[in-house]
Design a protein around this motif. Structure first.
Motif, short mmCIF file in Angstrom:
data_model
loop_
_atom_site.label_atom_id
_atom_site.label_comp_id
_atom_site.label_asym_id
_atom_site.label_seq_id
_atom_site.Cartn_x
_atom_site.Cartn_y
_atom_site.Cartn_z
N GLY A 109 -3.60 -1.10 6.34
CA GLY A 109 -3.39 -1.20 4.89
C GLY A 109 -2.77 -2.54 4.51
N GLN A 110 -1.80 -2.99 5.28
CA GLN A 110 -1.16 -4.29 5.01
C GLN A 110 -2.15 -5.44 5.16
N TYR A 111 -2.97 -5.39 6.20
CA TYR A 111 -3.97 -6.44 6.41
C TYR A 111 -4.96 -6.48 5.25
N VAL A 112 -5.38 -5.31 4.78
CA VAL A 112 -6.32 -5.25 3.65
C VAL A 112 -5.64 -5.78 2.39
N MET A 113 -4.40 -5.39 2.16
CA MET A 113 -3.67 -5.87 0.98
C MET A 113 -3.57 -7.39 1.01
N GLU A 114 -3.22 -7.97 2.16
CA GLU A 114 -3.12 -9.42 2.27
C GLU A 114 -4.45 -10.09 1.95
N ALA A 115 -5.52 -9.56 2.53
CA ALA A 115 -6.84 -10.16 2.32
C ALA A 115 -7.29 -10.06 0.86
N LEU A 116 -7.09 -8.89 0.26
CA LEU A 116 -7.52 -8.70 -1.13
C LEU A 116 -6.68 -9.52 -2.10
N SER A 117 -5.42 -9.73 -1.79
CA SER A 117 -4.58 -10.53 -2.69
C SER A 117 -5.11 -11.96 -2.78
N GLN A 118 -5.72 -12.44 -1.70
CA GLN A 118 -6.31 -13.78 -1.69
C GLN A 118 -7.72 -13.80 -2.28
N LEU A 119 -8.41 -12.68 -2.18
CA LEU A 119 -9.83 -12.61 -2.55
C LEU A 119 -10.05 -12.31 -4.03
N ASP A 120 -9.37 -11.28 -4.54
CA ASP A 120 -9.61 -10.85 -5.92
C ASP A 120 -8.42 -10.03 -6.42
N PRO A 121 -7.75 -10.47 -7.50
CA PRO A 121 -6.55 -9.76 -7.96
C PRO A 121 -6.84 -8.34 -8.47
N VAL A 122 -7.99 -8.12 -9.07
CA VAL A 122 -8.31 -6.77 -9.57
C VAL A 122 -8.52 -5.82 -8.39
N ALA A 123 -9.25 -6.27 -7.39
CA ALA A 123 -9.48 -5.45 -6.20
C ALA A 123 -8.16 -5.16 -5.49
N TYR A 124 -7.27 -6.15 -5.50
CA TYR A 124 -5.95 -5.99 -4.89
C TYR A 124 -5.19 -4.84 -5.56
N VAL A 125 -5.19 -4.82 -6.88
CA VAL A 125 -4.48 -3.76 -7.61
C VAL A 125 -5.18 -2.42 -7.41
N ARG A 126 -6.52 -2.42 -7.40
CA ARG A 126 -7.26 -1.16 -7.17
C ARG A 126 -6.89 -0.57 -5.81
N VAL A 144 2.10 -4.40 -11.09
CA VAL A 144 1.50 -5.57 -11.73
C VAL A 144 2.59 -6.53 -12.20
N GLY A 145 3.73 -6.01 -12.63
CA GLY A 145 4.84 -6.86 -13.03
C GLY A 145 5.37 -7.70 -11.90
N ARG A 146 5.29 -7.19 -10.68
CA ARG A 146 5.76 -7.95 -9.51
C ARG A 146 4.72 -8.97 -9.03
N LEU A 147 3.50 -8.90 -9.52
CA LEU A 147 2.45 -9.82 -9.07
C LEU A 147 2.76 -11.27 -9.43
N GLY A 148 3.58 -11.48 -10.43
CA GLY A 148 3.97 -12.85 -10.77
C GLY A 148 4.71 -13.52 -9.64
N GLY A 149 5.41 -12.72 -8.81
CA GLY A 149 6.11 -13.25 -7.64
C GLY A 149 5.22 -13.08 -6.42
N ASP A 150 5.82 -12.78 -5.29
CA ASP A 150 5.05 -12.58 -4.06
C ASP A 150 4.42 -11.21 -4.05
N PRO A 151 3.14 -11.10 -3.67
CA PRO A 151 2.52 -9.78 -3.53
C PRO A 151 3.19 -9.01 -2.41
N ASP A 152 3.25 -7.68 -2.57
CA ASP A 152 3.86 -6.83 -1.54
C ASP A 152 2.94 -6.70 -0.35
#
Length: 152
Positions: A109-126, A144-152
């Motif tokens: 899950g963490q690996y997917v989150m990291e990859a999606l945060s770089q690939l597409d912000p909407v997919a990352y939130v989904r 979404v409010g925390r997205l302005g900083g570092d993604p989790d």
């Protein structure tokens, strides 16, 4: 290779070539029985991986399940299929090179989150909404409010 349309065991390879990232061989096949054409992929598998769920349940790693979850998160998003395939291959390589045969599901899950945060912000939130088990709109707002900083 069995034909996915008629079940015939006798299919013919018409064309073979490496994928763009050279991580697999793409084979175009045809079935002489029903005339159908289809594509298969041949990949190197370094080791058998077992996924350890939060409940302690163990199951064999399924690359297709990983790919489905990523494709669902990226549904109707402007991301080329080749980029998606590179992300999936990268995650699988990270898992295989981790040196462990048992992988916690949280790590995937963490690996997917990291990859999606770089690939597409909407997919990352989904993906995060399912992975983090958002239950109400406030959970989305907080994330979404925390997205302005570092993604989790």
């Amino acid at each position: 290779m069995r034909c996915p349309f008629c079940g015939s065991d006798d299919t013919q390879v018409k064309d073979s070539r490496p994928t763009d990232d050279k991580a697999a061989i793409r084979r175009r096949r045809s079935c002489p029985n029903c005339g159908a054409r289809f594509t298969t992929f041949e990949r190197v598998q370094l080791r058998e991986l077992t996924i350890v769920k939060k409940t302690g349940q163990r199951q064999q790693f399924d690359r297709d399940k990983l790919a489905r979850s990523i494709f669902i998160a990226l549904r109707k998003r402007p991301v080329e299929p080749e980029r998606i395939e590179r992300v999936i291959n990268g995650i699988v390589r990270r898992l295989e090179s981790a040196g462990e045969s048992e992988i916690p599901s949280d790590m995937i899950g963490q690996y997917v989150m990291e990859a999606l945060s770089q690939l597409d912000p909407v997919a990352y939130v989904r993906f995060a909404s399912v992975y983090r088990n958002f239950r109400e709109a406030k959970d989305f707002e907080d994330f979404v409010g925390r997205l302005g900083g570092d993604p989790d």
